[in-house]
Design a protein around this motif. Structure first.
Motif, PDB file in Angstrom:
ATOM      1  N   VAL A   1      15.296 -11.917  -1.331  1.00  0.00           N
ATOM      2  CA  VAL A   1      15.176 -11.142  -2.574  1.00  0.00           C
ATOM      3  C   VAL A   1      15.869 -11.852  -3.727  1.00  0.00           C
ATOM      4  N   GLU A   2      15.134 -12.083  -4.807  1.00  0.00           N
ATOM      5  CA  GLU A   2      15.696 -12.615  -6.060  1.00  0.00           C
ATOM      6  C   GLU A   2      15.566 -11.515  -7.103  1.00  0.00           C
ATOM      7  N   LYS A   3      16.111 -11.763  -8.292  1.00  0.00           N
ATOM      8  CA  LYS A   3      16.076 -10.731  -9.333  1.00  0.00           C
ATOM      9  C   LYS A   3      14.636 -10.317  -9.684  1.00  0.00           C
ATOM     10  N   LYS A   4      13.761 -11.304  -9.846  1.00  0.00           N
ATOM     11  CA  LYS A   4      12.409 -10.997 -10.341  1.00  0.00           C
ATOM     12  C   LYS A   4      11.323 -10.960  -9.279  1.00  0.00           C
ATOM     13  N   PHE A   5      11.634 -11.386  -8.074  1.00  0.00           N
ATOM     14  CA  PHE A   5      10.589 -11.419  -7.028  1.00  0.00           C
ATOM     15  C   PHE A   5      11.223 -11.434  -5.651  1.00  0.00           C
ATOM     16  N   SER A   6      10.399 -11.249  -4.634  1.00  0.00           N
ATOM     17  CA  SER A   6      10.877 -11.444  -3.265  1.00  0.00           C
ATOM     18  C   SER A   6       9.868 -12.314  -2.516  1.00  0.00           C
ATOM     19  N   PHE A   7      10.312 -12.858  -1.385  1.00  0.00           N
ATOM     20  CA  PHE A   7       9.448 -13.737  -0.603  1.00  0.00           C
ATOM     21  C   PHE A   7       9.648 -13.431   0.877  1.00  0.00           C
ATOM     22  N   LEU A   8       8.545 -13.297   1.608  1.00  0.00           N
ATOM     23  CA  LEU A   8       8.634 -13.052   3.049  1.00  0.00           C
ATOM     24  C   LEU A   8       7.380 -13.545   3.747  1.00  0.00           C
ATOM     25  N   ASN A   9       7.485 -13.690   5.052  1.00  0.00           N
ATOM     26  CA  ASN A   9       6.359 -14.159   5.848  1.00  0.00           C
ATOM     27  C   ASN A   9       5.915 -13.048   6.797  1.00  0.00           C
TER      28      ASN A   9
ATOM     29  N   GLU B   1       5.901  -9.783  -6.618  1.00  0.00           N
ATOM     30  CA  GLU B   1       6.518  -9.609  -7.936  1.00  0.00           C
ATOM     31  C   GLU B   1       6.045  -8.303  -8.576  1.00  0.00           C
ATOM     32  N   VAL B   2       6.998  -7.480  -9.002  1.00  0.00           N
ATOM     33  CA  VAL B   2       6.654  -6.217  -9.657  1.00  0.00           C
ATOM     34  C   VAL B   2       6.359  -6.514 -11.128  1.00  0.00           C
ATOM     35  N   VAL B   3       5.237  -5.982 -11.617  1.00  0.00           N
ATOM     36  CA  VAL B   3       4.843  -6.230 -13.011  1.00  0.00           C
ATOM     37  C   VAL B   3       4.439  -4.915 -13.678  1.00  0.00           C
ATOM     38  N   ARG B   4       4.256  -4.970 -15.001  1.00  0.00           N
ATOM     39  CA  ARG B   4       3.736  -3.817 -15.739  1.00  0.00           C
ATOM     40  C   ARG B   4       2.288  -4.087 -16.095  1.00  0.00           C
ATOM     41  N   GLU B   5       1.528  -3.025 -16.282  1.00  0.00           N
ATOM     42  CA  GLU B   5       0.119  -3.119 -16.703  1.00  0.00           C
ATOM     43  C   GLU B   5      -0.675  -4.079 -15.803  1.00  0.00           C
TER      44      GLU B   5
ATOM     45  N   GLY C   1      -0.738 -16.292 -10.973  1.00  0.00           N
ATOM     46  CA  GLY C   1      -0.711 -16.478  -9.511  1.00  0.00           C
ATOM     47  C   GLY C   1      -0.842 -17.950  -9.147  1.00  0.00           C
ATOM     48  N   LYS C   2      -1.759 -18.633  -9.814  1.00  0.00           N
ATOM     49  CA  LYS C   2      -1.989 -20.066  -9.541  1.00  0.00           C
ATOM     50  C   LYS C   2      -0.733 -20.884  -9.869  1.00  0.00           C
ATOM     51  N   ALA C   3      -0.079 -20.538 -10.990  1.00  0.00           N
ATOM     52  CA  ALA C   3       1.126 -21.288 -11.386  1.00  0.00           C
ATOM     53  C   ALA C   3       2.235 -21.112 -10.340  1.00  0.00           C
ATOM     54  N   ILE C   4       2.397 -19.898  -9.837  1.00  0.00           N
ATOM     55  CA  ILE C   4       3.440 -19.659  -8.821  1.00  0.00           C
ATOM     56  C   ILE C   4       3.049 -20.345  -7.502  1.00  0.00           C
ATOM     57  N   ARG C   5       1.808 -20.215  -7.114  1.00  0.00           N
ATOM     58  CA  ARG C   5       1.301 -20.814  -5.865  1.00  0.00           C
ATOM     59  C   ARG C   5       1.514 -22.335  -5.866  1.00  0.00           C
ATOM     60  N   GLU C   6       1.353 -22.939  -7.068  1.00  0.00           N
ATOM     61  CA  GLU C   6       1.453 -24.403  -7.155  1.00  0.00           C
ATOM     62  C   GLU C   6       2.841 -24.871  -7.580  1.00  0.00           C
ATOM     63  N   SER C   7       3.783 -23.927  -7.750  1.00  0.00           N
ATOM     64  CA  SER C   7       5.102 -24.309  -8.258  1.00  0.00           C
ATOM     65  C   SER C   7       5.907 -25.119  -7.233  1.00  0.00           C
TER      66      SER C   7
ATOM     67  N   GLY D   1       2.681 -24.210  -0.410  1.00  0.00           N
ATOM     68  CA  GLY D   1       2.170 -23.164  -1.294  1.00  0.00           C
ATOM     69  C   GLY D   1       2.410 -21.786  -0.714  1.00  0.00           C
ATOM     70  N   THR D   2       1.965 -20.779  -1.441  1.00  0.00           N
ATOM     71  CA  THR D   2       2.148 -19.398  -0.985  1.00  0.00           C
ATOM     72  C   THR D   2       1.030 -18.535  -1.541  1.00  0.00           C
ATOM     73  N   ASN D   3       0.872 -17.347  -0.985  1.00  0.00           N
ATOM     74  CA  ASN D   3       0.019 -16.327  -1.578  1.00  0.00           C
ATOM     75  C   ASN D   3       0.907 -15.569  -2.565  1.00  0.00           C
ATOM     76  N   VAL D   4       0.290 -14.997  -3.607  1.00  0.00           N
ATOM     77  CA  VAL D   4       1.092 -14.346  -4.655  1.00  0.00           C
ATOM     78  C   VAL D   4       0.563 -12.932  -4.908  1.00  0.00           C
ATOM     79  N   ASN D   5       1.468 -11.948  -4.785  1.00  0.00           N
ATOM     80  CA  ASN D   5       1.086 -10.539  -4.976  1.00  0.00           C
ATOM     81  C   ASN D   5       1.799  -9.968  -6.185  1.00  0.00           C
ATOM     82  N   PHE D   6       1.038  -9.334  -7.080  1.00  0.00           N
ATOM     83  CA  PHE D   6       1.614  -8.626  -8.221  1.00  0.00           C
ATOM     84  C   PHE D   6       1.483  -7.132  -7.934  1.00  0.00           C
ATOM     85  N   VAL D   7       2.558  -6.397  -8.194  1.00  0.00           N
ATOM     86  CA  VAL D   7       2.661  -5.004  -7.735  1.00  0.00           C
ATOM     87  C   VAL D   7       3.016  -4.049  -8.860  1.00  0.00           C
ATOM     88  N   GLU D   8       2.453  -2.854  -8.805  1.00  0.00           N
ATOM     89  CA  GLU D   8       2.853  -1.771  -9.703  1.00  0.00           C
ATOM     90  C   GLU D   8       3.012  -0.517  -8.851  1.00  0.00           C
ATOM     91  N   GLN D   9       4.116   0.206  -9.067  1.00  0.00           N
ATOM     92  CA  GLN D   9       4.331   1.424  -8.272  1.00  0.00           C
ATOM     93  C   GLN D   9       3.451   2.542  -8.833  1.00  0.00           C
TER      94      GLN D   9
END
Ligand SMILES: N[C@@H](CCC[C@H](N)C(=O)O)C(=O)O
Length: 259
Positions: free
Chosen positions: A125-133, A141-145, A155-161, A168-176
């Motif tokens: 867990v980091e401040k802005k995102f979490s990572f798990l397998n 990553e929790v986002v608005r709108e 997503g592509k920028a994070i996947r290729e970072s 690489g990784t899969n990238v999920n954006f989440v809203e509660q």
């Protein structure tokens, strides 16, 4: 002529091949990519082989749409269970082997497939995102709108970072959406695009949200672009165990491909 079947689970779609006689040329990456191509082929997010295994009901071999064999696919795992039932290989429950190990699954009377996923003992867990397998790697990553969010570009920028190189990784954006209810959009590695659903991604989001206290039930609903999935689990000594991913898995059509 190659006989194929097409299945989808909440809009994550797969070409399925019955490879119990080992006829499929699985080293042919170009062919797999072509079969998954939405203009020149059948069209799918991935291709899955159902093979024989001495110790299990069957073996699942998964390839992303880029033609490369990859890590676990949760929706594909649910779809291959429905496929195995349609082929008469199993009835309403099974035990199969995949790249991340043994899985058990059950099909309900309404046709929902409940797939046991691997245990998760690490949530970074980091401040802005979490990572798990969860069988495949997931950035959460929790986002608005979320509706208007730039899933492809971000997503592509994070996947290729650099952070996730070289695999690489899969990238999920989440809203509660409510208590124990979340909506997600996922950029998938190997498809290199947003897909309508990702089963290991939905599982990762459910565990990450619970882990960070944003959910308090061990049965969480995840809305994806192609429908709804539910994830249940137990937490013991900081390990998430008895993790089940449940949702629909449906036959779409079958045919032959001239290769
Ligand atoms: N769609 C899948 C995930 C497939 C694997 C992923 N693209 C990867 O290579 O990590 C799912 O439903 O879990």
């Amino acid at each position: 002529m190659l006989k194929f079947y097409k299945y989808q689970g909440t809009g994550n779609d797969f070409v399925m091949i019955d490879n119990r006689d080992s006829h499929f040329p699985k080293a042919n990456q170009e062919l797999i990519e072509l079969l998954c191509d939405r203009r020149f082929g059948i069209g799918a997010d991935g291709l899955i082989l159902l093979e024989n295994d001495r110790d299990f009901d069957f073996k699942m071999v998964y390839f992303n749409a880029d033609g490369k064999q990859s890590s676990m696919c949760g929706n594909g795992g649910r779809c291959i269970v429905a496929f195995a039932k349609d082929l008469g290989v199993i009835q309403n429950q099974c035990r199969f082997i995949a790249v991340d190990g043994e899985h058990t699954a059950k099909i309900s009377s309404e046709g929902l497939v409940s797939l046991q996923m691997i245990d998760v003992d690490k949530v970074h867990v980091e401040k802005k995102f979490s990572f798990l397998n969860t069988g495949s790697p997931h950035h959460v990553e929790v986002v608005r709108e979320l509706d208007r969010y730039g899933v492809f570009v971000k997503g592509k920028a994070i996947r290729e970072s650099e952070r996730y190189a070289p695999f690489g990784t899969n990238v999920n954006f989440v809203e509660q959406e409510g208590p124990n209810r979340f909506r997600i959009r996922t950029f998938e590695r190997g498809v290199e695009d947003e897909t309508l659903s990702c089963g290991t991604g939905a599982t990762a989001v459910a565990i990450a949200m619970y882990h960070q206290g944003k959910a308090d039930a061990n049965d969480i609903v995840i809305e994806v672009e192609g429908g709804e999935l539910s994830i249940s689990f137990d937490k013991r000594d900081n390990t998430y165990t008895n993790v089940y991913l449940t949702g629909p898995a449906e036959f779409v059509f079958q045919g032959t491909f001239n290769n």
